[in-house]
Write a protein that holds these residues in place. Sequence first.
Motif, PDB file in Angstrom:
ATOM      1  N   ASP A  68       0.837  -1.206   0.000  1.00  0.00           N
ATOM      2  CA  ASP A  68       0.000   0.000   0.000  1.00  0.00           C
ATOM      3  C   ASP A  68       0.870   1.255   0.000  1.00  0.00           C
ATOM      4  O   ASP A  68       0.544   2.251  -0.653  1.00  0.00           O
ATOM      5  N   LEU A  69       1.988   1.210   0.717  1.00  0.00           N
ATOM      6  CA  LEU A  69       2.881   2.367   0.813  1.00  0.00           C
ATOM      7  C   LEU A  69       3.523   2.703  -0.523  1.00  0.00           C
ATOM      8  O   LEU A  69       3.534   3.863  -0.948  1.00  0.00           O
ATOM      9  N   ILE A  70       4.050   1.706  -1.207  1.00  0.00           N
ATOM     10  CA  ILE A  70       4.784   1.992  -2.450  1.00  0.00           C
ATOM     11  C   ILE A  70       3.848   2.345  -3.607  1.00  0.00           C
ATOM     12  O   ILE A  70       4.310   2.801  -4.657  1.00  0.00           O
ATOM     13  N   LYS A  71       2.539   2.188  -3.397  1.00  0.00           N
ATOM     14  CA  LYS A  71       1.559   2.618  -4.405  1.00  0.00           C
ATOM     15  C   LYS A  71       1.183   4.089  -4.252  1.00  0.00           C
ATOM     16  O   LYS A  71       0.481   4.652  -5.098  1.00  0.00           O
ATOM     17  N   GLN A  72       1.632   4.710  -3.174  1.00  0.00           N
ATOM     18  CA  GLN A  72       1.333   6.128  -2.963  1.00  0.00           C
ATOM     19  C   GLN A  72       1.934   6.962  -4.090  1.00  0.00           C
ATOM     20  O   GLN A  72       3.016   6.662  -4.592  1.00  0.00           O
ATOM     21  N   PRO A  73       1.232   8.030  -4.517  1.00  0.00           N
ATOM     22  CA  PRO A  73       1.714   8.829  -5.653  1.00  0.00           C
ATOM     23  C   PRO A  73       3.158   9.308  -5.524  1.00  0.00           C
ATOM     24  O   PRO A  73       3.883   9.367  -6.519  1.00  0.00           O
ATOM     25  N   ALA A  74       3.595   9.621  -4.316  1.00  0.00           N
ATOM     26  CA  ALA A  74       4.962  10.127  -4.138  1.00  0.00           C
ATOM     27  C   ALA A  74       6.018   9.070  -4.400  1.00  0.00           C
ATOM     28  O   ALA A  74       7.188   9.399  -4.640  1.00  0.00           O
ATOM     29  N   LEU A  75       5.625   7.781  -4.361  1.00  0.00           N
ATOM     30  CA  LEU A  75       6.589   6.694  -4.516  1.00  0.00           C
ATOM     31  C   LEU A  75       6.342   5.818  -5.742  1.00  0.00           C
ATOM     32  O   LEU A  75       7.240   5.119  -6.197  1.00  0.00           O
ATOM     33  N   ALA A  76       5.131   5.828  -6.256  1.00  0.00           N
ATOM     34  CA  ALA A  76       4.731   4.865  -7.293  1.00  0.00           C
ATOM     35  C   ALA A  76       5.627   4.925  -8.529  1.00  0.00           C
ATOM     36  O   ALA A  76       5.933   3.891  -9.140  1.00  0.00           O
ATOM     37  N   LYS A  77       6.074   6.115  -8.898  1.00  0.00           N
ATOM     38  CA  LYS A  77       6.880   6.264 -10.119  1.00  0.00           C
ATOM     39  C   LYS A  77       8.223   5.550 -10.026  1.00  0.00           C
ATOM     40  O   LYS A  77       8.858   5.273 -11.043  1.00  0.00           O
ATOM     41  N   SER A  78       8.666   5.246  -8.799  1.00  0.00           N
ATOM     42  CA  SER A  78       9.969   4.595  -8.628  1.00  0.00           C
ATOM     43  C   SER A  78       9.912   3.089  -8.813  1.00  0.00           C
ATOM     44  O   SER A  78      10.946   2.418  -8.820  1.00  0.00           O
ATOM     45  N   ASN A  79       8.715   2.533  -8.961  1.00  0.00           N
ATOM     46  CA  ASN A  79       8.542   1.094  -9.235  1.00  0.00           C
ATOM     47  C   ASN A  79       9.355   0.251  -8.250  1.00  0.00           C
ATOM     48  O   ASN A  79      10.237  -0.513  -8.620  1.00  0.00           O
ATOM     49  N   TYR A  80       9.034   0.402  -6.962  1.00  0.00           N
ATOM     50  CA  TYR A  80       9.792  -0.270  -5.909  1.00  0.00           C
ATOM     51  C   TYR A  80       9.479  -1.759  -5.820  1.00  0.00           C
ATOM     52  O   TYR A  80       8.327  -2.181  -5.932  1.00  0.00           O
ATOM     53  N   GLY A  81      10.522  -2.546  -5.607  1.00  0.00           N
ATOM     54  CA  GLY A  81      10.383  -3.931  -5.206  1.00  0.00           C
ATOM     55  C   GLY A  81      10.449  -4.016  -3.689  1.00  0.00           C
ATOM     56  O   GLY A  81      10.823  -3.055  -3.013  1.00  0.00           O
ATOM     57  N   GLN A 105      14.424   0.459  -5.863  1.00  0.00           N
ATOM     58  CA  GLN A 105      14.055   0.764  -7.239  1.00  0.00           C
ATOM     59  C   GLN A 105      14.544  -0.368  -8.144  1.00  0.00           C
ATOM     60  O   GLN A 105      15.749  -0.586  -8.282  1.00  0.00           O
ATOM     61  N   LYS A 106      13.603  -1.050  -8.751  1.00  0.00           N
ATOM     62  CA  LYS A 106      13.950  -2.226  -9.556  1.00  0.00           C
ATOM     63  C   LYS A 106      14.755  -1.862 -10.807  1.00  0.00           C
ATOM     64  O   LYS A 106      15.459  -2.720 -11.359  1.00  0.00           O
ATOM     65  N   SER A 107      14.679  -0.624 -11.239  1.00  0.00           N
ATOM     66  CA  SER A 107      15.436  -0.218 -12.424  1.00  0.00           C
ATOM     67  C   SER A 107      16.922  -0.032 -12.139  1.00  0.00           C
ATOM     68  O   SER A 107      17.740  -0.020 -13.057  1.00  0.00           O
ATOM     69  N   ARG A 108      17.267   0.091 -10.827  1.00  0.00           N
ATOM     70  CA  ARG A 108      18.668   0.365 -10.497  1.00  0.00           C
ATOM     71  C   ARG A 108      19.297  -0.684  -9.580  1.00  0.00           C
ATOM     72  O   ARG A 108      20.511  -0.837  -9.566  1.00  0.00           O
ATOM     73  N   PHE A 109      18.484  -1.366  -8.803  1.00  0.00           N
ATOM     74  CA  PHE A 109      19.013  -2.412  -7.926  1.00  0.00           C
ATOM     75  C   PHE A 109      18.421  -3.752  -8.346  1.00  0.00           C
ATOM     76  O   PHE A 109      17.203  -3.916  -8.389  1.00  0.00           O
ATOM     77  N   THR A 110      19.304  -4.694  -8.657  1.00  0.00           N
ATOM     78  CA  THR A 110      18.878  -6.044  -9.032  1.00  0.00           C
ATOM     79  C   THR A 110      19.094  -6.966  -7.844  1.00  0.00           C
ATOM     80  O   THR A 110      20.239  -7.204  -7.436  1.00  0.00           O
ATOM     81  N   LEU A 111      18.026  -7.466  -7.278  1.00  0.00           N
ATOM     82  CA  LEU A 111      18.112  -8.330  -6.106  1.00  0.00           C
ATOM     83  C   LEU A 111      18.589  -9.717  -6.510  1.00  0.00           C
ATOM     84  O   LEU A 111      18.005 -10.359  -7.376  1.00  0.00           O
ATOM     85  N   GLY A 160      22.631  -7.778  -3.838  1.00  0.00           N
ATOM     86  CA  GLY A 160      22.332  -7.574  -5.248  1.00  0.00           C
ATOM     87  C   GLY A 160      23.286  -6.585  -5.880  1.00  0.00           C
ATOM     88  O   GLY A 160      24.366  -6.298  -5.346  1.00  0.00           O
ATOM     89  N   TYR A 161      22.868  -6.028  -6.998  1.00  0.00           N
ATOM     90  CA  TYR A 161      23.721  -5.131  -7.785  1.00  0.00           C
ATOM     91  C   TYR A 161      23.059  -3.770  -7.915  1.00  0.00           C
ATOM     92  O   TYR A 161      21.955  -3.650  -8.458  1.00  0.00           O
ATOM     93  N   LEU A 162      23.734  -2.754  -7.387  1.00  0.00           N
ATOM     94  CA  LEU A 162      23.271  -1.375  -7.495  1.00  0.00           C
ATOM     95  C   LEU A 162      24.030  -0.700  -8.624  1.00  0.00           C
ATOM     96  O   LEU A 162      25.251  -0.505  -8.532  1.00  0.00           O
ATOM     97  N   ASP A 163      23.319  -0.400  -9.698  1.00  0.00           N
ATOM     98  CA  ASP A 163      23.951   0.186 -10.883  1.00  0.00           C
ATOM     99  C   ASP A 163      25.185  -0.600 -11.285  1.00  0.00           C
ATOM    100  O   ASP A 163      26.233  -0.033 -11.643  1.00  0.00           O
ATOM    101  N   GLY A 164      25.100  -1.927 -11.179  1.00  0.00           N
ATOM    102  CA  GLY A 164      26.172  -2.818 -11.606  1.00  0.00           C
ATOM    103  C   GLY A 164      27.192  -3.167 -10.547  1.00  0.00           C
ATOM    104  O   GLY A 164      28.051  -4.022 -10.780  1.00  0.00           O
ATOM    105  N   GLU A 165      27.139  -2.532  -9.375  1.00  0.00           N
ATOM    106  CA  GLU A 165      28.091  -2.818  -8.298  1.00  0.00           C
ATOM    107  C   GLU A 165      27.446  -3.710  -7.240  1.00  0.00           C
ATOM    108  O   GLU A 165      26.327  -3.440  -6.787  1.00  0.00           O
TER     109      GLU A 165
END
Length: 399
Positions: free
Chosen positions: A151-164, A183-189, A217-222
Amino acid sequence: MKKLLSVFAILWFLVGYSQQKQVKRAAVAFLNVENLWDTIVSADYIDGTVPFSNPKFHRSVPVDSLKYLETTEEYTGEWSNENLVGKKVIRKQILADDFTAKSPKRWGSKYYNQKLANEAKVISELGRQYTNDNPVICGLIEVENRQVIQDLIKQPALAKSNYGIVHYNSYDSRGIDIAIIYQKSRFTLENSYTKEIKIFNEEGRREYTRDVLVAIGYLDGEKIAVFMNHWPSRRGGEAVSQAKRNAAATVLKNEMDKISADNPGIKLFAMGDFNDDPVSPSLKKYLGAVGSPSELSEKTPYYNLMYKLFKAGVASLAYRDSGNLFDQIIVSQNLYSTEKITPTYSIFKAEIYAPSYLINKEGQFKGYPFRSWDGDRFTGGYSDHFPAVSVIQKEYIKK
Protein backbone atom coordinates in the motif's frame (compact mmCIF):
# COMPACT_ATOMS: atom_id res chain seq x y z
CA MET A 1 11.67 12.77 -23.53
CA LYS A 2 10.85 10.57 -20.49
CA LYS A 3 14.14 8.72 -20.90
CA LEU A 4 16.03 12.02 -21.04
CA LEU A 5 14.34 13.27 -17.86
CA SER A 6 15.14 10.04 -15.99
CA VAL A 7 18.80 10.43 -16.85
CA PHE A 8 18.87 13.98 -15.49
CA ALA A 9 17.16 12.75 -12.33
CA ILE A 10 20.24 10.72 -11.38
CA LEU A 11 23.01 12.92 -12.76
CA TRP A 12 24.45 15.96 -11.05
CA PHE A 13 27.32 18.20 -12.08
CA LEU A 14 29.96 19.07 -9.49
CA VAL A 15 30.26 22.83 -9.62
CA GLY A 16 33.73 24.23 -8.92
CA TYR A 17 35.43 20.82 -9.02
CA SER A 18 35.49 19.86 -12.65
CA GLN A 19 33.60 21.11 -15.64
CA GLN A 20 34.22 17.81 -17.42
CA LYS A 21 33.25 15.20 -14.82
CA GLN A 22 29.67 14.15 -14.28
CA VAL A 23 28.56 12.36 -11.15
CA LYS A 24 25.92 9.74 -10.53
CA ARG A 25 24.34 9.57 -7.07
CA ALA A 26 22.02 7.34 -5.11
CA ALA A 27 20.43 7.63 -1.68
CA VAL A 28 20.44 4.61 0.64
CA ALA A 29 18.27 5.48 3.62
CA PHE A 30 15.71 4.25 6.11
CA LEU A 31 12.77 5.42 8.18
CA ASN A 32 11.05 4.14 11.29
CA VAL A 33 7.43 4.44 10.13
CA GLU A 34 6.10 4.15 13.71
CA ASN A 35 3.46 1.44 13.76
CA LEU A 36 2.40 1.27 10.13
CA TRP A 37 -0.55 -1.05 10.72
CA ASP A 38 -3.53 -1.77 8.50
CA THR A 39 -7.07 -1.84 9.89
CA ILE A 40 -7.57 -5.63 9.84
CA VAL A 41 -7.08 -7.95 12.82
CA SER A 42 -4.34 -10.39 11.83
CA ALA A 43 -2.49 -13.49 12.95
CA ASP A 44 0.57 -15.30 11.58
CA TYR A 45 0.15 -18.46 9.55
CA ILE A 46 3.25 -20.58 9.08
CA ASP A 47 3.26 -23.17 6.31
CA GLY A 48 6.41 -25.19 6.90
CA THR A 49 5.89 -27.25 3.74
CA VAL A 50 7.30 -24.43 1.55
CA PRO A 51 10.88 -23.01 1.59
CA PHE A 52 11.86 -20.23 4.01
CA SER A 53 12.44 -17.93 1.04
CA ASN A 54 8.82 -18.25 -0.06
CA PRO A 55 6.65 -15.43 1.38
CA LYS A 56 3.98 -18.08 2.00
CA PHE A 57 6.20 -19.81 4.57
CA HIS A 58 5.31 -17.21 7.21
CA ARG A 59 2.63 -14.70 6.39
CA SER A 60 0.18 -12.38 8.10
CA VAL A 61 -3.46 -13.27 7.43
CA PRO A 62 -6.83 -11.85 8.60
CA VAL A 63 -8.07 -13.63 11.71
CA ASP A 64 -11.38 -14.31 9.94
CA SER A 65 -9.57 -16.43 7.35
CA LEU A 66 -7.90 -18.79 9.83
CA LYS A 67 -10.82 -21.23 9.79
CA TYR A 68 -10.14 -21.92 6.12
CA LEU A 69 -6.44 -22.74 6.61
CA GLU A 70 -5.13 -26.21 7.37
CA THR A 71 -3.20 -26.70 10.61
CA THR A 72 -1.29 -29.76 11.76
CA GLU A 73 -1.19 -28.96 15.48
CA GLU A 74 -1.52 -26.30 18.17
CA TYR A 75 2.15 -25.44 18.43
CA THR A 76 3.65 -24.65 21.85
CA GLY A 77 7.37 -25.00 21.15
CA GLU A 78 10.08 -22.45 20.42
CA TRP A 79 9.35 -20.26 17.41
CA SER A 80 11.98 -20.51 14.72
CA ASN A 81 11.88 -21.39 11.03
CA GLU A 82 13.88 -24.58 11.51
CA ASN A 83 11.51 -25.90 14.18
CA LEU A 84 8.48 -25.36 11.97
CA VAL A 85 9.59 -27.25 8.87
CA GLY A 86 6.79 -29.57 7.78
CA LYS A 87 4.25 -28.04 10.17
CA LYS A 88 1.26 -25.81 9.49
CA VAL A 89 0.54 -23.67 12.54
CA ILE A 90 -0.94 -20.39 13.73
CA ARG A 91 0.88 -17.82 15.85
CA LYS A 92 -1.34 -15.24 17.51
CA GLN A 93 -0.08 -11.70 18.07
CA ILE A 94 -0.53 -9.72 21.24
CA LEU A 95 -2.55 -6.53 20.81
CA ALA A 96 -3.78 -7.87 17.45
CA ASP A 97 -6.94 -5.75 17.58
CA ASP A 98 -5.16 -2.58 18.73
CA PHE A 99 -5.28 -0.94 15.30
CA THR A 100 -8.94 -1.28 14.32
CA ALA A 101 -11.91 1.05 13.99
CA LYS A 102 -13.45 -0.38 17.18
CA SER A 103 -10.31 -0.03 19.31
CA PRO A 104 -9.53 3.07 21.43
CA LYS A 105 -7.34 4.23 18.53
CA ARG A 106 -10.37 4.33 16.18
CA TRP A 107 -8.01 3.20 13.45
CA GLY A 108 -10.04 3.25 10.23
CA SER A 109 -9.36 3.83 6.56
CA LYS A 110 -9.21 7.63 6.88
CA TYR A 111 -6.33 7.61 9.36
CA TYR A 112 -4.62 4.69 7.64
CA ASN A 113 -4.60 6.48 4.27
CA GLN A 114 -3.30 9.66 5.91
CA LYS A 115 -0.55 7.68 7.58
CA LEU A 116 0.46 6.11 4.26
CA ALA A 117 0.60 9.52 2.57
CA ASN A 118 2.66 10.96 5.43
CA GLU A 119 5.28 8.19 5.33
CA ALA A 120 5.47 8.29 1.52
CA LYS A 121 6.10 12.04 1.62
CA VAL A 122 9.04 11.64 4.01
CA ILE A 123 10.56 8.73 2.08
CA SER A 124 10.31 10.63 -1.22
CA GLU A 125 12.44 13.43 0.25
CA LEU A 126 15.30 11.32 1.62
CA GLY A 127 18.44 12.44 -0.18
CA ARG A 128 16.43 14.25 -2.84
CA GLN A 129 18.34 17.53 -2.53
CA TYR A 130 21.48 15.64 -3.61
CA THR A 131 20.02 13.13 -6.09
CA ASN A 132 16.81 14.74 -7.40
CA ASP A 133 15.24 11.31 -7.01
CA ASN A 134 13.53 9.04 -4.50
CA PRO A 135 15.92 6.81 -2.53
CA VAL A 136 17.20 3.89 -4.57
CA ILE A 137 17.11 1.73 -1.43
CA CYS A 138 15.06 2.49 1.66
CA GLY A 139 14.68 0.45 4.82
CA LEU A 140 11.40 0.43 6.76
CA ILE A 141 11.04 -0.20 10.49
CA GLU A 142 7.79 -1.05 12.34
CA VAL A 143 5.67 -2.36 9.48
CA GLU A 144 2.93 -4.85 10.26
CA ASN A 145 3.06 -7.02 7.15
CA ARG A 146 3.75 -7.13 3.43
CA GLN A 147 0.35 -5.62 2.58
CA VAL A 148 1.08 -2.28 4.27
CA ILE A 149 4.35 -2.07 2.32
CA GLN A 150 2.50 -2.72 -0.92
CA ASP A 151 0.00 0.00 0.00
CA LEU A 152 2.88 2.37 0.81
CA ILE A 153 4.78 1.99 -2.45
CA LYS A 154 1.56 2.62 -4.40
CA GLN A 155 1.33 6.13 -2.96
CA PRO A 156 1.71 8.83 -5.65
CA ALA A 157 4.96 10.13 -4.14
CA LEU A 158 6.59 6.69 -4.52
CA ALA A 159 4.73 4.86 -7.29
CA LYS A 160 6.88 6.26 -10.12
CA SER A 161 9.97 4.60 -8.63
CA ASN A 162 8.54 1.09 -9.24
CA TYR A 163 9.79 -0.27 -5.91
CA GLY A 164 10.38 -3.93 -5.21
CA ILE A 165 10.01 -5.36 -1.69
CA VAL A 166 12.23 -7.47 0.57
CA HIS A 167 10.19 -8.59 3.59
CA TYR A 168 9.89 -11.58 5.89
CA ASN A 169 7.49 -11.90 8.80
CA SER A 170 9.19 -11.94 12.18
CA TYR A 171 8.34 -13.86 15.36
CA ASP A 172 8.21 -10.61 17.33
CA SER A 173 5.34 -10.94 19.81
CA ARG A 174 3.52 -7.94 18.33
CA GLY A 175 4.33 -8.92 14.78
CA ILE A 176 6.52 -5.87 14.18
CA ASP A 177 8.59 -6.36 11.02
CA ILE A 178 11.32 -4.62 9.06
CA ALA A 179 11.61 -4.40 5.28
CA ILE A 180 13.56 -2.95 2.39
CA ILE A 181 12.16 -1.32 -0.72
CA TYR A 182 14.32 -0.77 -3.80
CA GLN A 183 14.06 0.76 -7.24
CA LYS A 184 13.95 -2.23 -9.56
CA SER A 185 15.44 -0.22 -12.42
CA ARG A 186 18.67 0.36 -10.50
CA PHE A 187 19.01 -2.41 -7.93
CA THR A 188 18.88 -6.04 -9.03
CA LEU A 189 18.11 -8.33 -6.11
CA GLU A 190 20.20 -11.50 -6.15
CA ASN A 191 19.38 -13.01 -2.75
CA SER A 192 17.63 -12.18 0.51
CA TYR A 193 17.19 -13.89 3.87
CA THR A 194 17.06 -13.26 7.61
CA LYS A 195 19.46 -14.04 10.43
CA GLU A 196 17.84 -14.97 13.72
CA ILE A 197 18.73 -13.13 16.94
CA LYS A 198 18.23 -15.23 20.06
CA ILE A 199 17.81 -13.28 23.29
CA PHE A 200 16.54 -14.24 26.74
CA ASN A 201 15.00 -12.47 29.71
CA GLU A 202 16.28 -12.48 33.29
CA GLU A 203 14.50 -15.80 33.95
CA GLY A 204 16.18 -17.41 30.95
CA ARG A 205 13.04 -17.49 28.81
CA ARG A 206 13.30 -16.77 25.10
CA GLU A 207 12.23 -13.30 23.98
CA TYR A 208 11.33 -12.76 20.34
CA THR A 209 12.74 -9.82 18.46
CA ARG A 210 13.26 -8.79 14.85
CA ASP A 211 15.79 -10.73 12.76
CA VAL A 212 18.54 -9.07 10.76
CA LEU A 213 17.21 -8.70 7.21
CA VAL A 214 19.82 -9.20 4.48
CA ALA A 215 19.50 -8.21 0.81
CA ILE A 216 22.30 -8.85 -1.69
CA GLY A 217 22.33 -7.57 -5.25
CA TYR A 218 23.72 -5.13 -7.79
CA LEU A 219 23.27 -1.38 -7.49
CA ASP A 220 23.95 0.19 -10.88
CA GLY A 221 26.17 -2.82 -11.61
CA GLU A 222 28.09 -2.82 -8.30
CA LYS A 223 27.60 -5.67 -5.84
CA ILE A 224 26.32 -4.56 -2.46
CA ALA A 225 24.67 -6.05 0.61
CA VAL A 226 22.18 -4.26 2.85
CA PHE A 227 21.61 -5.36 6.45
CA MET A 228 18.42 -3.96 7.98
CA ASN A 229 18.17 -3.93 11.78
CA HIS A 230 15.72 -3.18 14.60
CA TRP A 231 17.55 -4.26 17.72
CA PRO A 232 16.00 -5.10 21.12
CA SER A 233 14.71 -2.08 23.03
CA ARG A 234 15.96 -0.60 26.29
CA ARG A 235 12.89 -1.80 28.16
CA GLY A 236 13.87 -2.29 31.79
CA GLY A 237 16.79 0.11 31.44
CA GLU A 238 19.87 0.50 29.28
CA ALA A 239 22.22 -1.55 31.47
CA VAL A 240 19.76 -4.39 32.10
CA SER A 241 18.98 -4.79 28.39
CA GLN A 242 22.50 -4.18 27.02
CA ALA A 243 23.34 -7.88 26.61
CA LYS A 244 20.44 -8.28 24.19
CA ARG A 245 21.80 -5.63 21.85
CA ASN A 246 25.30 -7.03 22.22
CA ALA A 247 23.88 -10.36 21.01
CA ALA A 248 22.28 -8.63 18.02
CA ALA A 249 25.58 -6.90 17.21
CA THR A 250 27.39 -10.25 17.24
CA VAL A 251 24.88 -11.72 14.78
CA LEU A 252 25.25 -8.70 12.49
CA LYS A 253 29.06 -8.68 12.60
CA ASN A 254 29.32 -12.41 11.90
CA GLU A 255 27.10 -12.07 8.85
CA MET A 256 28.87 -8.97 7.54
CA ASP A 257 32.23 -10.68 7.96
CA LYS A 258 30.97 -13.81 6.22
CA ILE A 259 29.52 -11.98 3.23
CA SER A 260 32.69 -9.92 2.85
CA ALA A 261 34.81 -13.07 2.88
CA ASP A 262 32.56 -14.87 0.39
CA ASN A 263 32.28 -11.86 -1.96
CA PRO A 264 35.60 -9.98 -2.23
CA GLY A 265 35.00 -6.31 -3.00
CA ILE A 266 31.33 -6.28 -2.05
CA LYS A 267 30.15 -3.04 -0.43
CA LEU A 268 28.11 -3.24 2.76
CA PHE A 269 25.45 -1.03 4.34
CA ALA A 270 24.22 -1.91 7.85
CA MET A 271 21.45 0.38 9.00
CA GLY A 272 18.49 0.66 11.31
CA ASP A 273 17.27 1.49 14.78
CA PHE A 274 19.96 -0.02 17.00
CA ASN A 275 18.39 1.25 20.25
CA ASP A 276 21.94 2.24 21.19
CA ASP A 277 24.12 5.24 20.42
CA PRO A 278 27.28 5.06 18.26
CA VAL A 279 29.42 4.96 21.43
CA SER A 280 27.50 2.09 23.07
CA PRO A 281 29.29 -1.24 23.63
CA SER A 282 27.11 -3.07 21.10
CA LEU A 283 28.29 -0.86 18.25
CA LYS A 284 31.79 0.07 19.37
CA LYS A 285 32.95 -3.23 20.89
CA TYR A 286 30.79 -6.05 19.54
CA LEU A 287 30.24 -4.76 16.00
CA GLY A 288 33.54 -2.87 15.99
CA ALA A 289 32.14 0.12 14.09
CA VAL A 290 34.68 2.95 14.19
CA GLY A 291 33.89 6.65 14.28
CA SER A 292 36.68 7.99 12.08
CA PRO A 293 38.11 6.90 8.71
CA SER A 294 41.58 7.00 10.29
CA GLU A 295 40.56 4.01 12.47
CA LEU A 296 39.61 1.80 9.52
CA SER A 297 41.77 -1.30 9.08
CA GLU A 298 41.52 -4.98 8.21
CA LYS A 299 40.52 -5.69 11.82
CA THR A 300 38.08 -2.75 12.00
CA PRO A 301 36.58 -2.46 8.51
CA TYR A 302 33.22 -0.87 9.44
CA TYR A 303 32.67 2.89 9.56
CA ASN A 304 29.75 4.43 11.48
CA LEU A 305 28.61 7.43 9.44
CA MET A 306 26.63 8.79 12.38
CA TYR A 307 29.45 8.86 14.96
CA LYS A 308 30.60 12.41 14.18
CA LEU A 309 26.98 13.60 14.08
CA PHE A 310 26.40 12.11 17.52
CA LYS A 311 29.52 13.82 18.88
CA ALA A 312 28.20 17.09 17.41
CA GLY A 313 24.96 16.71 19.38
CA VAL A 314 22.69 15.47 16.59
CA ALA A 315 19.84 13.21 17.75
CA SER A 316 17.32 11.08 15.87
CA LEU A 317 14.88 10.68 18.77
CA ALA A 318 14.34 11.53 22.41
CA TYR A 319 14.42 8.63 24.88
CA ARG A 320 13.39 9.42 28.46
CA ASP A 321 13.83 13.15 27.77
CA SER A 322 17.37 12.66 26.53
CA GLY A 323 18.47 13.02 22.91
CA ASN A 324 19.81 9.83 21.35
CA LEU A 325 21.07 8.85 17.95
CA PHE A 326 19.76 5.29 17.66
CA ASP A 327 19.20 5.54 13.88
CA GLN A 328 22.51 4.87 12.18
CA ILE A 329 24.12 3.78 8.93
CA ILE A 330 27.38 1.82 9.02
CA VAL A 331 29.34 1.06 5.85
CA SER A 332 32.26 -1.12 4.84
CA GLN A 333 35.72 0.37 4.45
CA ASN A 334 35.60 0.21 0.65
CA LEU A 335 32.78 2.78 0.59
CA TYR A 336 35.06 5.44 2.05
CA SER A 337 37.44 7.42 -0.16
CA THR A 338 39.50 10.58 0.26
CA GLU A 339 38.80 11.39 -3.39
CA LYS A 340 35.77 13.55 -4.23
CA ILE A 341 34.80 11.48 -7.25
CA THR A 342 35.68 7.81 -7.66
CA PRO A 343 35.13 5.32 -10.50
CA THR A 344 32.86 3.24 -8.23
CA TYR A 345 30.45 4.24 -5.49
CA SER A 346 31.77 5.91 -2.33
CA ILE A 347 30.15 7.93 0.44
CA PHE A 348 29.35 11.53 -0.43
CA LYS A 349 27.07 12.53 2.44
CA ALA A 350 25.34 11.22 5.57
CA GLU A 351 22.70 12.99 7.62
CA ILE A 352 19.75 12.76 9.95
CA TYR A 353 16.87 14.28 7.99
CA ALA A 354 14.86 16.65 10.17
CA PRO A 355 13.01 19.36 8.23
CA SER A 356 10.75 21.64 10.26
CA TYR A 357 7.53 19.74 9.53
CA LEU A 358 8.98 16.61 11.17
CA ILE A 359 9.62 18.50 14.42
CA ASN A 360 7.02 18.98 17.15
CA LYS A 361 6.58 22.71 17.63
CA GLU A 362 4.69 22.91 20.91
CA GLY A 363 3.74 21.25 24.17
CA GLN A 364 5.61 18.75 26.31
CA PHE A 365 7.44 17.27 23.33
CA LYS A 366 8.49 20.51 21.65
CA GLY A 367 11.61 19.89 19.58
CA TYR A 368 11.06 16.12 19.46
CA PRO A 369 10.13 14.25 16.27
CA PHE A 370 6.48 14.88 15.35
CA ARG A 371 5.23 11.39 16.11
CA SER A 372 2.04 9.78 14.81
CA TRP A 373 0.75 8.71 18.20
CA ASP A 374 0.09 10.37 21.53
CA GLY A 375 -1.22 7.38 23.46
CA ASP A 376 -4.30 6.27 21.53
CA ARG A 377 -4.69 9.60 19.73
CA PHE A 378 -3.53 9.80 16.11
CA THR A 379 -1.79 13.16 15.84
CA GLY A 380 -1.44 13.31 12.07
CA GLY A 381 2.32 13.28 12.58
CA TYR A 382 4.99 11.16 10.92
CA SER A 383 7.30 9.23 13.24
CA ASP A 384 8.92 9.24 16.67
CA HIS A 385 12.29 8.97 14.88
CA PHE A 386 14.00 11.17 12.32
CA PRO A 387 15.18 9.18 9.27
CA ALA A 388 18.83 8.50 8.46
CA VAL A 389 20.25 9.05 4.99
CA SER A 390 23.45 8.19 3.17
CA VAL A 391 24.25 9.43 -0.32
CA ILE A 392 26.80 7.66 -2.47
CA GLN A 393 28.31 8.90 -5.71
CA LYS A 394 30.65 7.92 -8.50
CA GLU A 395 31.88 9.30 -11.76
CA TYR A 396 29.35 8.91 -14.53
CA ILE A 397 30.85 7.69 -17.76
CA LYS A 398 28.53 7.75 -20.75
CA LYS A 399 28.45 4.40 -22.52
